[in-house]
Write a protein that holds these residues in place. Structure first.
Motif, PDB file in Angstrom:
ATOM      1  N   TRP A 116      43.686  52.495  37.947  1.00 37.15           N
ATOM      2  CA  TRP A 116      44.175  51.391  38.166  1.00 37.15           C
ATOM      3  C   TRP A 116      45.534  50.814  37.570  1.00 37.15           C
ATOM      4  O   TRP A 116      46.571  50.467  38.178  1.00 37.15           O
ATOM      5  CB  TRP A 116      43.225  50.270  37.863  1.00 37.15           C
ATOM      6  N   ARG A 120      49.745  50.618  39.117  1.00 38.32           N
ATOM      7  CA  ARG A 120      50.315  49.511  38.612  1.00 38.32           C
ATOM      8  C   ARG A 120      51.684  49.791  38.207  1.00 38.32           C
ATOM      9  O   ARG A 120      52.694  49.289  38.506  1.00 38.32           O
ATOM     10  CB  ARG A 120      49.599  48.435  37.642  1.00 38.32           C
ATOM     11  N   GLU A 146      40.642  47.361  41.922  1.00 36.88           N
ATOM     12  CA  GLU A 146      40.220  46.157  41.222  1.00 36.88           C
ATOM     13  C   GLU A 146      38.860  45.716  41.214  1.00 36.88           C
ATOM     14  O   GLU A 146      38.308  45.746  40.117  1.00 36.88           O
ATOM     15  CB  GLU A 146      41.300  45.285  41.414  1.00 36.88           C
ATOM     16  N   LEU A 149      36.482  47.625  38.727  1.00 33.27           N
ATOM     17  CA  LEU A 149      36.649  47.847  37.603  1.00 33.27           C
ATOM     18  C   LEU A 149      35.420  47.476  36.890  1.00 33.27           C
ATOM     19  O   LEU A 149      34.781  46.494  36.805  1.00 33.27           O
ATOM     20  CB  LEU A 149      37.797  46.912  36.890  1.00 33.27           C
TER      21      LEU A 149
END
Length: 384
Positions: A116, A120, A146, A149
């Motif tokens: 993740w 980004r 997301e 997570l």
């Protein structure tokens, strides 16, 4: 999947112009300048740290080889083997494409939090480099991860927030700003520890295996107990207690008269003496039997006078056996008497122990022994 590793150079291969106009940029020229600056910023974010040397041609060749090998392993479904290839290639020669493939590899191996944050970073670098398509794909991949997570929140209540308190997560320090913040972490076991001067340390292991927030509360630490050797209230150290004296192992007391060997020698002497007495006695009986045979056959008379050769031979045989038997008997008697004296006069085990305790040697104790001989026998008597 996007496969390009490196950003294209902002200057053509023929090189950048040696000089630029000082006139203000307007319209499309200003926009191109902004795009160029953004690309340079993206390159700077992916470049090695300040002061680090640029990768050599050999290092770049190694990075490309690692990248290609990682791509081949991904195509074969060997994601766990591909991730280290991409990671090493990115260390040698960082690139947006390498980071994108590395993040994709981490996602396929279950490292959701690492993938993740990687996507980004790719989106931010792609935006700076003007790669809108790659930015869009990277942001979409990060948004899809997301909800998956797993987050860990470390809560420190006021009662536990003492001076000097320090927290670590998996051996890495956790600053006070992160206390109470849910931090994305990869699934697995994580170790949280707390320590402060003058307090007993605390530690706990937490397993994260599903999406969501896992909260860990740090308890109030207990004060450390003082060691036993710490100084007392007055400041004086505790006196050490002397250990008891070590006594040497007990051993048999020495005997000036050789008591430790006298008794075995005496036993052997008595045994040999008894054997000698027995052999001597047997030879004596054999001598008498031979002489009786000579007299009973009329070869000799009671006085030992013989009338023929047979009588002479029998008489001589009887005399020889008698002499040998007498010698053996006397020797056996001497051995028996000597052995008995050694045996009787040797200190006994209890007396030796008493001597070792300070009661004096036992060799000075009064003793007496008597030995007598008889026809075919020997007797020994003694008192202590």
């Amino acid at each position: 999947m996007l496969c390009h590793r490196r950003l294209a150079s902002p200057c053509p291969e023929s090189g950048c112009p040696a000089a630029v106009s000082r006139a203000p940029l307007a319209g499309s020229g200003r926009r191109r300048a902004v795009a160029l600056l953004s690309a340079l910023a993206a390159l700077a974010s992916l470049a090695p740290a300040a002061g680090a040397a640029e990768p050599t041609r050999e290092e770049r060749a190694a990075a490309v080889a690692l990248f290609d090998e990682g791509r081949a392993l991904m195509a074969a479904g060997k994601h766990a083997e591909a991730c280290p290839k991409f990671a090493e290639s990115h260390v040698i020669d960082p690139g947006i494409g390498t980071l994108f493939n590395l993040s994709d590899c981490y996602e396929r191996t279950g490292k959701i939090a690492t993938a993740w944050i990687g996507f980004r970073d790719v989106a931010a670098a792609s935006l700076s480099a003007g790669q809108t398509e790659r930015e869009r794909v990277a942001r979409a991949r990060a948004a899809a991860l997301e909800p998956q997570l797993s987050r860990l929140q470390i809560v420190v209540p006021p009662a536990a927030s003492i001076a000097g308190l320090g927290l670590t997560r998996d051996g890495v320090a956790v600053g006070r700003a992160l206390w109470g913040t849910a931090v994305p972490l990869d699934p697995g076991e994580h170790r949280i520890a707390a320590a402060a001067p003058g307090y007993e340390p605390w530690e706990v292991k937490v397993t994260i295996d599903k999406p969501g927030v896992v909260s860990v509360t740090v308890p109030a630490l207990e004060r450390a107990t003082e060691p036993a050797s710490a100084p007392g209230a007055s400041g004086a150290p505790t006196p050490a207690i002397a250990p008891p004296p070590v006594r040497p192992p007990a051993s048999d007391p020495p005997s000036a008269q050789g008591g430790s060997i006298r008794k075995p020698l005496g036993m052997v002497g008595v045994g040999l003496g008894v054997v000698g007495l027995g052999v001597g006695t047997a030879l004596g009986f054999m001598a008498k039997s031979t002489f009786d045979k000579a007299t009973e056959g009329g070869h000799c008379d009671e006085a030992g006078r013989c009338v023929d050769q047979t009588g002479l031979d029998l008489r001589d045989d009887a005399v020889a056996k008698g002499n040998i038997g007498t010698a053996v008997f006397i020797a056996g008697a001497a051995l028996a008497v000597g052995g008995a004296i050694l045996w009787i006069t040797a200190p006994s085990a209890p007396d030796a122990a008493a001597s070792a305790r300070g009661r004096g040697p036992t060799a000075d104790a009064p003793w007496s022994a008597r030995v007598g001989l008889g026809p075919g026998s020997v007797w020994i008597a003694g008192t202590l």
